[in-house]
Design a protein around this motif. Structure first.
Motif, PDB file in Angstrom:
ATOM      1  N   GLY A 221       0.817  -1.211   0.000  1.00 33.00           N
ATOM      2  CA  GLY A 221       0.000   0.000   0.000  1.00 33.00           C
ATOM      3  C   GLY A 221       0.849   1.258   0.000  1.00 33.00           C
ATOM      4  O   GLY A 221       2.019   1.254   0.358  1.00 33.00           O
ATOM      5  N   GLY A 222       0.242   2.351  -0.422  1.00 33.72           N
ATOM      6  CA  GLY A 222       0.941   3.633  -0.416  1.00 33.72           C
ATOM      7  C   GLY A 222       1.684   3.941  -1.699  1.00 33.72           C
ATOM      8  O   GLY A 222       2.233   5.030  -1.851  1.00 33.72           O
ATOM      9  N   GLY A 223       1.710   2.967  -2.612  1.00 39.88           N
ATOM     10  CA  GLY A 223       2.420   3.177  -3.866  1.00 39.88           C
ATOM     11  C   GLY A 223       1.502   2.962  -5.057  1.00 39.88           C
ATOM     12  O   GLY A 223       0.656   2.063  -5.055  1.00 39.88           O
ATOM     13  N   LEU A 224       1.681   3.795  -6.078  1.00 37.14           N
ATOM     14  CA  LEU A 224       0.879   3.686  -7.288  1.00 37.14           C
ATOM     15  C   LEU A 224       1.810   3.626  -8.487  1.00 37.14           C
ATOM     16  O   LEU A 224       2.622   4.528  -8.700  1.00 37.14           O
ATOM     17  CB  LEU A 224      -0.060   4.889  -7.423  1.00 37.14           C
ATOM     18  CG  LEU A 224      -0.909   4.966  -8.700  1.00 37.14           C
ATOM     19  CD1 LEU A 224      -1.877   3.783  -8.766  1.00 37.14           C
ATOM     20  CD2 LEU A 224      -1.658   6.291  -8.757  1.00 37.14           C
ATOM     21  N   GLU A 225       1.699   2.556  -9.271  1.00 34.42           N
ATOM     22  CA  GLU A 225       2.524   2.416 -10.468  1.00 34.42           C
ATOM     23  C   GLU A 225       1.728   2.891 -11.677  1.00 34.42           C
ATOM     24  O   GLU A 225       0.608   2.429 -11.927  1.00 34.42           O
ATOM     25  CB  GLU A 225       2.961   0.966 -10.665  1.00 34.42           C
ATOM     26  CG  GLU A 225       3.901   0.803 -11.836  1.00 34.42           C
ATOM     27  CD  GLU A 225       4.240  -0.656 -12.102  1.00 34.42           C
ATOM     28  OE1 GLU A 225       4.703  -0.936 -13.219  1.00 34.42           O
ATOM     29  OE2 GLU A 225       4.034  -1.490 -11.206  1.00 34.42           O
ATOM     30  N   LEU A 226       2.316   3.798 -12.446  1.00 37.07           N
ATOM     31  CA  LEU A 226       1.622   4.414 -13.575  1.00 37.07           C
ATOM     32  C   LEU A 226       2.058   3.870 -14.925  1.00 37.07           C
ATOM     33  O   LEU A 226       1.446   4.207 -15.939  1.00 37.07           O
ATOM     34  CB  LEU A 226       1.866   5.930 -13.554  1.00 37.07           C
ATOM     35  CG  LEU A 226       1.482   6.660 -12.269  1.00 37.07           C
ATOM     36  CD1 LEU A 226       1.904   8.119 -12.353  1.00 37.07           C
ATOM     37  CD2 LEU A 226      -0.008   6.540 -12.022  1.00 37.07           C
ATOM     38  N   GLY A 227       3.079   3.036 -14.964  1.00 36.88           N
ATOM     39  CA  GLY A 227       3.625   2.612 -16.250  1.00 36.88           C
ATOM     40  C   GLY A 227       4.487   3.706 -16.854  1.00 36.88           C
ATOM     41  O   GLY A 227       4.751   4.738 -16.226  1.00 36.88           O
ATOM     42  N   GLU A 228       4.908   3.510 -18.082  1.00 38.98           N
ATOM     43  CA  GLU A 228       5.722   4.521 -18.737  1.00 38.98           C
ATOM     44  C   GLU A 228       4.833   5.692 -19.160  1.00 38.98           C
ATOM     45  O   GLU A 228       3.710   5.493 -19.636  1.00 38.98           O
ATOM     46  CB  GLU A 228       6.438   3.936 -19.954  1.00 38.98           C
ATOM     47  CG  GLU A 228       7.522   4.840 -20.494  1.00 38.98           C
ATOM     48  CD  GLU A 228       8.407   4.149 -21.518  1.00 38.98           C
ATOM     49  OE1 GLU A 228       9.520   4.637 -21.767  1.00 38.98           O
ATOM     50  OE2 GLU A 228       7.973   3.117 -22.066  1.00 38.98           O
ATOM     51  N   VAL A 229       5.336   6.915 -18.986  1.00 42.25           N
ATOM     52  CA  VAL A 229       4.544   8.103 -19.276  1.00 42.25           C
ATOM     53  C   VAL A 229       5.190   8.918 -20.385  1.00 42.25           C
ATOM     54  O   VAL A 229       6.406   8.913 -20.559  1.00 42.25           O
ATOM     55  CB  VAL A 229       4.378   8.986 -18.019  1.00 42.25           C
ATOM     56  CG1 VAL A 229       3.540   8.257 -16.968  1.00 42.25           C
ATOM     57  CG2 VAL A 229       5.729   9.396 -17.432  1.00 42.25           C
ATOM     58  N   ASP A 230       4.366   9.617 -21.153  1.00 39.31           N
ATOM     59  CA  ASP A 230       4.897  10.515 -22.177  1.00 39.31           C
ATOM     60  C   ASP A 230       5.322  11.827 -21.524  1.00 39.31           C
ATOM     61  O   ASP A 230       5.218  12.001 -20.296  1.00 39.31           O
ATOM     62  CB  ASP A 230       3.873  10.744 -23.289  1.00 39.31           C
ATOM     63  CG  ASP A 230       2.576  11.388 -22.794  1.00 39.31           C
ATOM     64  OD1 ASP A 230       2.548  11.922 -21.664  1.00 39.31           O
ATOM     65  OD2 ASP A 230       1.582  11.354 -23.543  1.00 39.31           O
TER      66      ASP A 230
END
Length: 348
Positions: A221-230
């Motif tokens: 918990g406490g972490g959010l993975e967004l993937g690769e971003v432009d």
């Protein structure tokens, strides 16, 4: 001047996400063109620049393969060797150096990677080339180069509007890899009581590390993975971050993401290794701890609520603008073209 710049065949210019070398080539090409020079960029066919662009591969060749790098460099240099009136060849590929014997103009090679014996042997065999290190630390770890200088990277500040406030989270952006300290970044955020947003991906060689060290931490918990971003999503992420965590476990030659964060007014938190002691102004653009001192990073993260983001952005603009970088390369090109024999290529 007429200048040829060879990028890689791996990522378009400018990159839409990951791609430090390609971003450097873009900023350099655009900056030189704006200063009135005639620039030809050898990159992928889907690259977009103001000047002339030549391509062997219509789109990016991913994942990186040595044969594609060699093929791209050999083709580009064979084209360049037939050009009349060229003043300088700018390289970013060690493999490309091997094909430069037929080029009759000065060659400048920017070293983007940490030292490895295979690349250093290439440099030793071509002492007439002008080598550009991207940090003093990188140059100090390399073999003795007869011709070398240091030019820090720079980017266009207009693409990084500063934010005077934050949204209360920490960020970690880039490759998910042990040397990047992704697992430590998650640990620091958790201990500091702040959420963390991760943007990037693990390359194939780091998939096991990601599965074993990063995923279990995120599940707590406490972490959010967004993937690769432009670029636009990256800027939004940096502008909203209270701090950028870069707990490096290797001698990072530079670290473009660090100056991108600083330009947005976001401080960098990391270990004092690689280029970071050179590019992070303690207390102004970030905070550094001795390698392995995680407690210091945790304390720094907790103390960021009243950080002066405006001062951070100002200092970053003074030190790391694309204009400053391009001016130094322009001066270097004028120097090497003025050298008597040393700037000319040896016979094939």
């Amino acid at each position: 001047m007429r200048i040829a710049i060879i990028s890689t065949p791996f990522i378009r210019v400018p990159p839409s996400g990951y791609g430090g070398t390609e971003l450097f080539c873009y900023e350099l090409a655009e900056g030189l063109s704006a200063r009135g020079h005639e620039v030809t960029l050898y990159a992928t066919g889907d690259s977009v620049v103001s000047g002339r662009r030549r391509a062997l591969y219509p789109t990016a060749c991913w994942p990186p393969a040595l044969e594609d790098e060699a093929n791209h460099a050999a083709w580009a240099i064979s084209e360049i060797a037939r050009e009349d009136g060229l003043d300088v060849l700018q390289l970013s590929s060690p493999v490309g150096i091997l094909f430069t014997r037929s080029v009759r103009v000065p060659v400048v090679h920017t070293i983007h990677h940490a030292r490895c014996d295979e690349r250093s042997r290439i440099y030793a065999r071509f002492p007439e080339i002008m080598y550009v290190a991207i940090s003093e630390r990188q140059r100090s770890l390399e073999i003795d180069l007869p011709r070398s200088c240091v030019i820090h990277h720079g980017v266009s500040p207009s693409r990084y509007p500063p934010s005077l406030g934050d949204e209360g989270y920490l960020a970690h952006i880039g490759r998910f890899a042990p040397e990047k300290g992704t697992h430590t970044a998650v640990d620091v955020a958790e201990a500091a009581g702040l959420p963390i947003k991760l943007a990037g991906r693990a390359h194939p060689q780091d998939h096991a590390y990601y599965a074993e060290e990063v995923v279990p931490r995120l599940r707590r918990g406490g972490g959010l993975e967004l993937g690769e971003v432009d670029h636009d999503r990256k800027i939004s992420l940096l502008r909203g971050a209270r701090g950028l965590l870069c707990p490096l476990e290797w001698e990072e030659p530079f670290g473009l993401i660090a100056i991108e964060a600083m330009l947005c007014g976001t401080p960098v938190l990391g270990f004092a290794r690689g280029s970071f002691p050179e590019i992070v102004d303690e207390g102004v653009t970030g905070f550094l701890a001795e390698p392995g001192d995680v407690e210091r990073l945790i304390a720094a993260a907790r103390g960021l609520a009243h950080f002066d983001r405006a001062a951070c952005a100002r200092r970053a603009r003074e030190r790391f603008s694309a204009a400053a970088m391009v001016a130094k390369y322009e001066a270097l090109y004028r120097t090497v073209t003025a050298l008597p024999d040393g700037s000319r290529r040896r016979a094939a």
